[in-house]
Enzyme design. Sequence first.
Site, PDB file in Angstrom:
ATOM      1  N   ASP A 168     -21.377  -3.335   2.647  1.00  0.00           N
ATOM      2  CA  ASP A 168     -20.441  -2.709   3.585  1.00  0.00           C
ATOM      3  C   ASP A 168     -19.327  -3.641   4.038  1.00  0.00           C
ATOM      4  OD1 ASP A 168     -21.913  -4.449   5.123  1.00  0.00           O
ATOM      5  OD2 ASP A 168     -22.391  -3.005   6.697  1.00  0.00           O
ATOM      6  N   TYR A 257     -15.316 -13.669   2.801  1.00  0.00           N
ATOM      7  CA  TYR A 257     -16.268 -14.682   2.350  1.00  0.00           C
ATOM      8  C   TYR A 257     -15.633 -15.688   1.382  1.00  0.00           C
ATOM      9  CZ  TYR A 257     -20.364 -12.403   4.393  1.00  0.00           C
ATOM     10  OH  TYR A 257     -21.281 -11.891   5.267  1.00  0.00           O
TER      11      TYR A 257
END
Length: 435
Positions: A168, A257
């Site tokens: 998600d 990330y």
Amino acid sequence: MGLKVAIAGGGASHTPGIILTLLNHKEFPVDEIRLYDNDSVQNDDMYLIVKTILAKKKLDVVLIKTEDPAVAFSGIDYIFSQLRVGKMQMREKDEKIPLAHDVVGQETCGLGGFAYGLRSMKGFVELIGYVQQYAPNAWVLNYTNPESIIAECVRRAYPKAKIINACDMTIAIEELLCKSFGYNRDNWVPVYYGLNHFGWYHSIYDIELKRDVMPEIIQKMQTQGVNTEGMEPSWAHTYNNMCMITKHFPNNIPNNYLQYYLYPNRMVAESDKNYTRANEIMDGRLKTIKEAVRAIKAGDPDAADGFASTEHGKYIVDIAASILHNKNDRFMLIVPNKGAIPNLRQDAVVEVPCHVNATGAEPISLRFDIPDFHKGIMEAQVAAEKMLVDAFFEQSYQKAFEAFALNQTIPNADVAKTVLDELLVANKDFWVNLH
């Protein structure tokens, strides 16, 4: 007749959000929920919370808790998986052992992510084995991390398993961008590519504005930043770093990330080696659950009111509804490449837009070649992840060492070997025997 749903990792802190989403979802009728976990204490706690929620809502839904896979999966329709092998205590070691050697310590990225991957593969292959034994026609919707590694492992061990791997994170990014700059995500058709927690947006077409809004969003990220009001400090810092990346690499919106792969030096310098994200969660979300359990046991059912449906839960239930009703809705999913990214190796496990129907996920071909910069670092990371999966199946220390040395957060083989050896000792009860 409603559906029977199992939550694998039922004692996890995300369970209330998923179940509240299930209960509120108009297209996914559920009449039985089974909480499956090998930690009976956590499973008991979550059972009490969910049972209280059901009672307060006066819902006639059967709730079962079990540590027995036969009870959990026999006759089940859908399984939502959120395993955390080793729980938060091992996540803390994943984060702190690499940081002690001045390399990235993170849940799914770097060598901590690879340590978690070796634990997760062992637990997840066992889980899918149970599913194949007791419910071979059930769909598994997986949130278990690290997703690219899990997807590659299951593809090899159970190539015919009915599983969809979802993350998600792209939803969280899109929701943040809309909150920050006044867009409506319901109007967006985003094109995204990469590996899990390792990708970029190529475009974001807005059907109401009738244009690709990504260039203007990048400009706003560079000049205004994003709205992190109310966020935990570590997440606010992560999203601010995402904006920083767009200043250095201005052609795409990155997955947040990527900070760990593009700037591992900064991430180590900015980390508290003695208090990591695992500690934040243990002192936050996990304590909240324990406090709610204590209050409910003391006679206060209103303590269950602090839990709510989440985007995390909605995403995976929407995927299940798209399977159930053959809707062909569009999601970012983790799938074998097989041409979805034309100029990336075909056997990579990638995250790309997919349609989801009764047969599962159908990847959408990008119809363009990705840039060499993205392709180059993705190819290296794919190779590292594949070698880690090799290490798991072959029980090979050498393959694990090569995977650690190639990980895109690692400066040299010396530190890779040192961290591998320390993580091997820490994970002696969880990894396969590497020799």
